[in-house]
Motif scaffolding. Structure first.
Motif, PDB file in Angstrom:
ATOM      1  N   TYR A 116      -2.448  18.724 -40.999  1.00  8.12           N
ATOM      2  CA  TYR A 116      -3.552  18.571 -41.896  1.00  8.12           C
ATOM      3  C   TYR A 116      -4.648  18.747 -40.642  1.00  8.12           C
ATOM      4  CZ  TYR A 116      -0.447  16.468 -44.983  1.00  8.12           C
ATOM      5  OH  TYR A 116       0.573  16.161 -45.797  1.00  8.12           O
ATOM      6  N   PRO A 117      -5.599  19.668 -40.936  1.00 10.76           N
ATOM      7  CA  PRO A 117      -6.957  19.782 -40.048  1.00 10.76           C
ATOM      8  C   PRO A 117      -7.343  18.472 -39.932  1.00 10.76           C
ATOM      9  CG  PRO A 117      -6.673  21.338 -41.925  1.00 10.76           C
ATOM     10  CD  PRO A 117      -5.779  20.363 -42.344  1.00 10.76           C
ATOM     11  N   GLY A 118      -8.132  18.401 -39.007  1.00 10.51           N
ATOM     12  CA  GLY A 118      -8.667  17.026 -38.536  1.00 10.51           C
ATOM     13  C   GLY A 118      -8.024  16.115 -37.411  1.00 10.51           C
ATOM     14  N   ILE A 119      -7.241  15.356 -37.935  1.00  8.93           N
ATOM     15  CA  ILE A 119      -6.435  14.503 -37.169  1.00  8.93           C
ATOM     16  C   ILE A 119      -5.403  15.036 -36.301  1.00  8.93           C
ATOM     17  CG2 ILE A 119      -4.515  13.631 -38.799  1.00  8.93           C
ATOM     18  CD1 ILE A 119      -6.484  11.660 -36.017  1.00  8.93           C
ATOM     19  N   SER A 120      -4.837  16.217 -36.856  1.00  7.27           N
ATOM     20  CA  SER A 120      -3.929  16.952 -36.083  1.00  7.27           C
ATOM     21  C   SER A 120      -4.515  17.673 -34.843  1.00  7.27           C
ATOM     22  CB  SER A 120      -2.933  17.799 -37.165  1.00  7.27           C
ATOM     23  OG  SER A 120      -4.093  18.768 -37.513  1.00  7.27           O
ATOM     24  N   LEU A 121      -5.691  18.132 -34.966  1.00  7.62           N
ATOM     25  CA  LEU A 121      -6.300  18.743 -33.753  1.00  7.62           C
ATOM     26  C   LEU A 121      -6.495  17.927 -32.574  1.00  7.62           C
ATOM     27  CD1 LEU A 121      -7.706  20.941 -32.555  1.00  7.62           C
ATOM     28  CD2 LEU A 121      -9.875  20.270 -33.544  1.00  7.62           C
ATOM     29  N   HIS A 122      -6.720  16.504 -32.989  1.00  7.53           N
ATOM     30  CA  HIS A 122      -7.044  15.548 -31.876  1.00  7.53           C
ATOM     31  C   HIS A 122      -5.613  15.131 -31.198  1.00  7.53           C
ATOM     32  CE1 HIS A 122     -11.163  14.859 -33.309  1.00  7.53           C
ATOM     33  NE2 HIS A 122     -10.727  14.457 -34.447  1.00  7.53           N
ATOM     34  N   LYS A 123      -4.718  15.023 -32.224  1.00  7.60           N
ATOM     35  CA  LYS A 123      -3.277  14.674 -31.502  1.00  7.60           C
ATOM     36  C   LYS A 123      -2.774  16.090 -30.664  1.00  7.60           C
ATOM     37  CE  LYS A 123      -3.126  10.827 -33.428  1.00  7.60           C
ATOM     38  NZ  LYS A 123      -3.614   9.601 -32.472  1.00  7.60           N
ATOM     39  N   GLU A 124      -3.110  17.169 -31.324  1.00  8.39           N
ATOM     40  CA  GLU A 124      -2.586  18.180 -30.385  1.00  8.39           C
ATOM     41  C   GLU A 124      -3.324  18.256 -29.100  1.00  8.39           C
ATOM     42  OE1 GLU A 124      -2.188  23.113 -30.923  1.00  8.39           O
ATOM     43  OE2 GLU A 124      -2.829  22.092 -32.607  1.00  8.39           O
ATOM     44  N   LEU A 125      -4.472  18.142 -29.194  1.00 12.63           N
ATOM     45  CA  LEU A 125      -5.169  17.941 -27.679  1.00 12.63           C
ATOM     46  C   LEU A 125      -4.828  16.985 -26.816  1.00 12.63           C
ATOM     47  CD1 LEU A 125      -8.872  18.445 -28.963  1.00 12.63           C
ATOM     48  CD2 LEU A 125      -7.388  20.200 -28.007  1.00 12.63           C
ATOM     49  N   GLU A 126      -4.395  15.627 -27.479  1.00  2.80           N
ATOM     50  CA  GLU A 126      -3.803  14.476 -26.803  1.00  2.80           C
ATOM     51  C   GLU A 126      -2.297  14.941 -26.152  1.00  2.80           C
ATOM     52  OE1 GLU A 126      -3.803  11.213 -29.113  1.00  2.80           O
ATOM     53  OE2 GLU A 126      -5.858  10.962 -29.237  1.00  2.80           O
ATOM     54  N   ALA A 127      -1.773  15.679 -27.015  1.00  2.00           N
ATOM     55  CA  ALA A 127      -0.325  16.199 -26.613  1.00  2.00           C
ATOM     56  C   ALA A 127      -0.334  17.054 -25.399  1.00  2.00           C
ATOM     57  CB  ALA A 127       0.560  16.690 -27.714  1.00  2.00           C
ATOM     58  N   MET A 128      -1.575  18.100 -25.513  1.00  2.00           N
ATOM     59  CA  MET A 128      -1.655  19.031 -24.454  1.00  2.00           C
ATOM     60  C   MET A 128      -1.997  18.208 -22.868  1.00  2.00           C
ATOM     61  SD  MET A 128      -4.079  22.082 -25.916  1.00  2.00           S
ATOM     62  CE  MET A 128      -3.650  23.098 -27.394  1.00  2.00           C
ATOM     63  N   VAL A 129      -2.756  17.321 -23.027  1.00  2.00           N
ATOM     64  CA  VAL A 129      -3.112  16.595 -22.023  1.00  2.00           C
ATOM     65  C   VAL A 129      -1.870  15.848 -21.613  1.00  2.00           C
ATOM     66  CG1 VAL A 129      -4.507  14.819 -20.965  1.00  2.00           C
ATOM     67  CG2 VAL A 129      -5.527  16.451 -22.460  1.00  2.00           C
ATOM     68  N   ARG A 130      -1.097  15.129 -22.241  1.00  9.02           N
ATOM     69  CA  ARG A 130      -0.011  14.451 -22.044  1.00  9.02           C
ATOM     70  C   ARG A 130       1.112  15.194 -21.302  1.00  9.02           C
ATOM     71  NH1 ARG A 130       0.173  12.066 -26.508  1.00  9.02           N
ATOM     72  NH2 ARG A 130       1.672  13.570 -27.643  1.00  9.02           N
ATOM     73  N   VAL A 131       1.077  16.635 -21.495  1.00  5.54           N
ATOM     74  CA  VAL A 131       2.140  17.445 -20.646  1.00  5.54           C
ATOM     75  C   VAL A 131       1.477  18.110 -19.494  1.00  5.54           C
ATOM     76  CG1 VAL A 131       3.510  17.557 -22.896  1.00  5.54           C
ATOM     77  CG2 VAL A 131       1.587  19.446 -22.110  1.00  5.54           C
ATOM     78  N   GLY A 132       0.316  17.592 -19.114  1.00  3.03           N
ATOM     79  CA  GLY A 132      -0.255  18.220 -17.861  1.00  3.03           C
ATOM     80  C   GLY A 132      -1.745  19.062 -17.971  1.00  3.03           C
ATOM     81  N   ILE A 133      -1.718  19.592 -19.092  1.00  4.03           N
ATOM     82  CA  ILE A 133      -2.989  20.390 -19.205  1.00  4.03           C
ATOM     83  C   ILE A 133      -4.167  19.665 -19.068  1.00  4.03           C
ATOM     84  CG2 ILE A 133      -4.273  22.000 -20.995  1.00  4.03           C
ATOM     85  CD1 ILE A 133      -1.645  22.730 -22.170  1.00  4.03           C
ATOM     86  N   PRO A 134      -5.229  20.229 -18.045  1.00  6.12           N
ATOM     87  CA  PRO A 134      -6.401  19.374 -17.918  1.00  6.12           C
ATOM     88  C   PRO A 134      -7.200  19.261 -19.147  1.00  6.12           C
ATOM     89  CG  PRO A 134      -6.058  21.117 -15.987  1.00  6.12           C
ATOM     90  CD  PRO A 134      -5.022  21.390 -17.201  1.00  6.12           C
ATOM     91  N   PRO A 135      -7.754  18.032 -19.357  1.00  6.19           N
ATOM     92  CA  PRO A 135      -8.784  17.740 -20.612  1.00  6.19           C
ATOM     93  C   PRO A 135      -9.727  19.120 -20.816  1.00  6.19           C
ATOM     94  CG  PRO A 135      -8.729  15.718 -19.367  1.00  6.19           C
ATOM     95  CD  PRO A 135      -7.985  16.882 -18.488  1.00  6.19           C
ATOM     96  N   ILE A 136     -10.459  19.635 -19.871  1.00  6.40           N
ATOM     97  CA  ILE A 136     -11.380  20.516 -20.175  1.00  6.40           C
ATOM     98  C   ILE A 136     -10.555  21.724 -20.823  1.00  6.40           C
ATOM     99  CG2 ILE A 136     -11.363  21.721 -17.719  1.00  6.40           C
ATOM    100  CD1 ILE A 136     -14.208  21.459 -19.824  1.00  6.40           C
ATOM    101  N   GLU A 137      -9.304  22.358 -20.189  1.00  9.51           N
ATOM    102  CA  GLU A 137      -8.587  23.274 -20.687  1.00  9.51           C
ATOM    103  C   GLU A 137      -8.117  23.050 -22.240  1.00  9.51           C
ATOM    104  OE1 GLU A 137      -8.099  26.294 -19.127  1.00  9.51           O
ATOM    105  OE2 GLU A 137      -9.253  25.556 -17.755  1.00  9.51           O
ATOM    106  N   ALA A 138      -7.663  21.953 -22.182  1.00  8.25           N
ATOM    107  CA  ALA A 138      -7.351  21.601 -23.663  1.00  8.25           C
ATOM    108  C   ALA A 138      -8.213  21.789 -24.648  1.00  8.25           C
ATOM    109  CB  ALA A 138      -6.629  20.236 -23.670  1.00  8.25           C
TER     110      ALA A 138
END
Length: 119
Positions: free
Chosen positions: A21-43
């Motif tokens: 779902y748009p909205g919360i899924s975007l936030h969770k996707e960004l969190e997952a990116m950072v969790r696997v090592g992508i820097p927050p600015i890149e996420a």
């Protein structure tokens, strides 16, 4: 990301995907990116900036620049310090209309009521 491949956040949302779902899924996707090592600015870039480049709309969107369309989300806390701060939305600016957090909550509640009335 390390190989320089352009990533797009939110690209799994769509009319035919009943589980993202748009909205919360975007936030969770960004969190997952950072969790696997992508820097927050890149996420963060995978959303508005990379999206505007991919859609060839970067003349109008993707950065805060004079003359661009003013669709902005202003956060209460820095997402570079904690990516989950993307959920702490203070204001949304859509064109020349500004929505504060109370107005956004009201809009979300109205959308939920409408969804329940007309599923």
């Amino acid at each position: 990301n390390k190989a320089g491949v352009g990533l797009l956040a939110g690209s799994d949302c769509g009319a035919y995907n009943s589980y993202v779902y748009p909205g919360i899924s975007l936030h969770k996707e960004l969190e997952a990116m950072v969790r696997v090592g992508i820097p927050p600015i890149e996420a963060l870039r995978t959303s508005a900036f990379n999206g505007s480049v991919f859609l060839k709309k970067n003349n109008d969107y993707g950065s805060v620049t004079k003359g661009k369309i003013s669709d902005l989300v202003l956060l209460a806390e820095n997402p570079l310090e904690n990516i989950s701060n993307t959920q702490k939305i203070d204001f949304v600016i859509k064109g020349d209309t500004v929505f504060n957090s109370k107005e956004l909550l009201k809009l979300m509640k109205e959308a939920e009521i409408e969804k329940n009335i007309n599923p």
